[in-house]
Design a protein around this motif. Structure first.
Motif, PDB file in Angstrom:
ATOM      1  N   THR A   1      -4.357  47.296  66.077  1.00 44.82           N
ATOM      2  CA  THR A   1      -3.431  48.094  64.712  1.00 44.82           C
ATOM      3  C   THR A   1      -2.039  47.750  65.761  1.00 44.82           C
ATOM      4  OG1 THR A   1      -3.263  48.969  66.976  1.00 44.82           O
ATOM      5  CG2 THR A   1      -5.207  49.971  65.457  1.00 44.82           C
ATOM      6  N   TYR A   2      -2.105  46.173  65.642  1.00 47.96           N
ATOM      7  CA  TYR A   2      -0.380  45.854  65.992  1.00 47.96           C
ATOM      8  C   TYR A   2       0.730  45.992  64.895  1.00 47.96           C
ATOM      9  CZ  TYR A   2      -2.597  42.771  69.461  1.00 47.96           C
ATOM     10  OH  TYR A   2      -3.963  42.464  70.170  1.00 47.96           O
ATOM     11  N   THR A   3       1.951  45.844  65.123  1.00 47.47           N
ATOM     12  CA  THR A   3       2.847  46.332  64.092  1.00 47.47           C
ATOM     13  C   THR A   3       3.013  44.976  63.124  1.00 47.47           C
ATOM     14  OG1 THR A   3       3.710  47.828  65.593  1.00 47.47           O
ATOM     15  CG2 THR A   3       5.272  47.204  63.724  1.00 47.47           C
ATOM     16  N   ARG A   4       2.966  44.185  63.985  1.00 44.67           N
ATOM     17  CA  ARG A   4       3.214  43.181  63.334  1.00 44.67           C
ATOM     18  C   ARG A   4       1.909  42.186  64.567  1.00 44.67           C
ATOM     19  NH1 ARG A   4       8.753  40.043  64.946  1.00 44.67           N
ATOM     20  NH2 ARG A   4       8.459  40.268  66.858  1.00 44.67           N
ATOM     21  N   SER A   5       1.150  40.825  63.462  1.00 47.09           N
ATOM     22  CA  SER A   5       0.230  40.514  63.526  1.00 47.09           C
ATOM     23  C   SER A   5       0.401  39.180  63.001  1.00 47.09           C
ATOM     24  CB  SER A   5      -0.718  40.932  63.785  1.00 47.09           C
ATOM     25  OG  SER A   5      -1.166  40.779  62.961  1.00 47.09           O
TER      26      SER A   5
ATOM     27  N   ARG B   1       0.965  35.538  58.620  1.00 44.01           N
ATOM     28  CA  ARG B   1       1.375  37.100  59.284  1.00 44.01           C
ATOM     29  C   ARG B   1       0.663  38.082  58.307  1.00 44.01           C
ATOM     30  NH1 ARG B   1       7.127  39.311  57.905  1.00 44.01           N
ATOM     31  NH2 ARG B   1       6.800  41.664  58.311  1.00 44.01           N
TER      32      ARG B   1
ATOM     33  N   ASN C   1      -4.881  42.346  52.042  1.00 53.27           N
ATOM     34  CA  ASN C   1      -4.719  43.542  52.509  1.00 53.27           C
ATOM     35  C   ASN C   1      -5.477  44.411  52.742  1.00 53.27           C
ATOM     36  OD1 ASN C   1      -2.697  41.921  53.915  1.00 53.27           O
ATOM     37  ND2 ASN C   1      -0.523  42.665  52.713  1.00 53.27           N
TER      38      ASN C   1
ATOM     39  N   ASN D   1      -8.454  44.111  54.399  1.00 55.70           N
ATOM     40  CA  ASN D   1      -8.156  43.491  55.678  1.00 55.70           C
ATOM     41  C   ASN D   1      -8.752  42.234  56.070  1.00 55.70           C
ATOM     42  OD1 ASN D   1      -6.648  45.827  56.650  1.00 55.70           O
ATOM     43  ND2 ASN D   1      -8.601  46.708  57.418  1.00 55.70           N
TER      44      ASN D   1
ATOM     45  N   GLU E   1      -0.630  39.423  68.498  1.00 54.69           N
ATOM     46  CA  GLU E   1       0.437  40.074  68.080  1.00 54.69           C
ATOM     47  C   GLU E   1       1.653  39.442  68.130  1.00 54.69           C
ATOM     48  OE1 GLU E   1       1.236  42.729  71.085  1.00 54.69           O
ATOM     49  OE2 GLU E   1       2.317  44.590  69.535  1.00 54.69           O
TER      50      GLU E   1
END
Length: 125
Positions: free
Chosen positions: A28-32, A52, A74, A77, A100
């Protein structure tokens, strides 16, 4: 907790192709950054490629540039590693991993939070 599941490994003749998949969940990272690594017995793990999540930044190890392509879907996933022009030295256990933060040029040095179980790739001479 996050989970990564790789698939798509197998045996192939030199010069052939394989496409690996990594389905991830619970991250659930905002950015990973999602990466592929590989390892052979007795050797250190080698970073292969990174992407990314949800973005376009990619980096590749010099040993695979021009032959391997990392991509993502996306909606599913899923991160992929398309491997073309395979060589016997590409033989290894391939792992996907998630960390992350941004994908940087030293992406292989990061402390990855999640790892898959690996999928074996064998390239026959």
């Amino acid at each position: 907790a996050g989970q990564l599941v790789e698939s798509g490994g197998g045996s192939v003749q030199a010069g052939g192709s394989l496409k690996l998949s990594c389905v991830f969940s619970g991250i659930t990272y905002t950015r990973s950054c999602m990466s592929w690594f590989r390892q052979t017995p007795g050797n250190e793990r080698e970073g292969v490629a990174t992407i990314r999540v949800g973005g376009f930044t990619t980096y590749y190890a010099d040993s695979v540039k021009g032959r391997f392509t990392i991509s993502q879907d996306n909606a599913k996933n899923t991160v992929y590693l398309q491997m073309n022009s395979l060589k016997p030295e590409d033989t290894a256990m391939y792992y996907c991993a998630a960390v992350e933060g941004a994908c940087t040029t030293n992406w292989w040095r990061k402390q990855y939070n999640y790892w898959g179980q690996g999928t074996q790739v064998t390239v026959l001479a």
